[in-house]
Design a protein around this motif. Sequence first.
Motif, short mmCIF file in Angstrom:
data_model
loop_
_atom_site.label_atom_id
_atom_site.label_comp_id
_atom_site.label_asym_id
_atom_site.label_seq_id
_atom_site.Cartn_x
_atom_site.Cartn_y
_atom_site.Cartn_z
N LYS A 153 43.67 34.96 48.42
CA LYS A 153 44.47 34.02 47.64
C LYS A 153 45.85 33.79 48.26
O LYS A 153 46.34 32.66 48.31
N ALA A 235 32.74 33.34 46.52
CA ALA A 235 33.59 33.42 45.33
C ALA A 235 34.87 32.62 45.51
O ALA A 235 35.29 32.32 46.63
N GLU A 238 40.62 33.30 44.72
CA GLU A 238 41.40 34.22 43.88
C GLU A 238 40.79 35.62 43.85
O GLU A 238 41.44 36.56 43.42
N LEU A 239 39.54 35.75 44.29
CA LEU A 239 38.88 37.05 44.30
C LEU A 239 38.90 37.65 45.70
O LEU A 239 38.39 37.06 46.65
N THR A 241 37.83 41.39 47.59
CA THR A 241 37.03 42.59 47.33
C THR A 241 37.12 43.55 48.50
O THR A 241 37.29 43.14 49.66
N TYR A 270 40.54 39.88 40.94
CA TYR A 270 40.56 38.43 40.71
C TYR A 270 41.93 38.07 40.16
O TYR A 270 42.30 38.47 39.04
N SER A 271 42.71 37.32 40.95
CA SER A 271 44.11 37.05 40.60
C SER A 271 44.31 35.68 39.98
O SER A 271 45.45 35.23 39.85
N GLY A 277 37.86 35.36 34.56
CA GLY A 277 37.48 36.53 35.34
C GLY A 277 36.04 36.96 35.16
O GLY A 277 35.33 37.25 36.14
N VAL A 280 33.65 34.90 37.12
CA VAL A 280 33.73 35.13 38.57
C VAL A 280 33.03 36.44 38.93
O VAL A 280 32.37 36.53 39.98
N ILE A 281 33.14 37.44 38.11
CA ILE A 281 32.54 38.75 38.39
C ILE A 281 31.04 38.77 38.07
O ILE A 281 30.28 39.57 38.61
#
Length: 457
Positions: A153, A235, A238-239, A241, A270-271, A277, A280-281
């Motif tokens: 991000k 993804a 914003e994510l 990992t 995830y920002s 969220g 996204v997850i």
Amino acid sequence: MHVSPVTISRLQAALKGRVIEPDDTDYDQLRAVHYGGFDRRPAAIARVADAEDVAAVIAYARETGVELAVRNGGHSNAGHSVTEGGIVLDLRDLNAIDIDVEGRTAWAQSGVTAGAYTLAAEAHGLATGFGDTGSVAIGGITLGGGIGFLVRKRGMAIDHLLAAEIVTADGQILQVDADNHPDLFWAIRGGGGNFGVVTRLRYDLHQQGPIVGGMLILPATPEIIAGFVAEAGAAPEELSTIVNVMPAPPMPFLPEEMHGKLILLAFMAYSGDAENGDAVIAPFRALATPLFDMVQTMPYSGMFPPEEGPDQSTAVARTMFLDTVDLSVAQMIAEYLEASDAVMRAVQLRVLGGQMARVSNDATAFAHRDSHILANVAAFYESAEERPIREAWVDGFTDALEQTDKGAYVGFLADEDSSRVRSAYPDATWNRLRKIKAQYDPANLFRLNQNIPPATD
């Protein structure tokens, strides 16, 4: 070169800070570094109080010829934070932070830890991304690049560096930025500690509210490993990992039958807007029934657990970039991990891209903006006799994993040969760094690092 008590006394007299010698009660505590396997005994440790102290220690090393180690947080994989018989320039007391909330910038001294900085910024709803460990000092991680929980991000730590104060080999205290000593400012953003001792850094800050983050543990079959990497690449930016494929340690929250079996232990961050969220997850949770799921809405600082002292673990580790982790690569990862009997072994995978990749490769001394996946392979060992066995396994594993991207991330290099340092920099970057090194450190005083030798032509 031998360091005499007379010259040590002279050094102490020149400093506002304190010089620690082998007879001092806290000597062993202060010479310890984060990783085990580096039992080095410096002649003295200089806990400096400011940039003038730094200049005095540099002058002492230059005049006496003793080896100089520079310590920020003590997290060098190669043990460069400590020296055998030389002087340690210890920056841990340089820990002031000055945040300009309205201007969204911060000056922080290089001994400030990433965890302390993150908490201070978070009090104002702001953040700067560093790495993934709270006890790492910002000076060290920034000079290497800084690839952490906000990399997709927001980019790397060096992408938020606006200026720095640096003490060069000749004792000058310079303020560097895009307009002042721009060549040196370019070099310290990825070139490591080769060019001087950075004492203060100025960063930009961005607004950062709660994130959706934490630990997610899945069983690690080849299909799940490949699926996770694919989902991480697809993804939203914003994510970010960080996933470790490893045999499950006897964690109390894991089913006992899973202990020793391969798991995928992922740190998710995830920002974006927290309300998005879970969506996204969801694809990651759908890969398999999670063995443990602590991904939740939390402050960004929650990604950094409380700071602890050195863990003193001993491991052989190698870092590399990968183009892809498809099913065949995932199968290889599982097979290599299953074949080893090391008490702990792991492959760490960080899917990159996003904002990090939008910066030009020649904008900073870190020039691997197009790399897709950062991988680290590690095997822990418990005795000196065991180390060669683990080293052979790691070398064989990384040879098997190697793809078309031959680069390396200098921030994760261990105690390896000069060819590995060379692989961290493309030709044009390497040649430019050597010329800048020749200008600011022609005698290679700052050589206890992933060394870039000065150009000689």
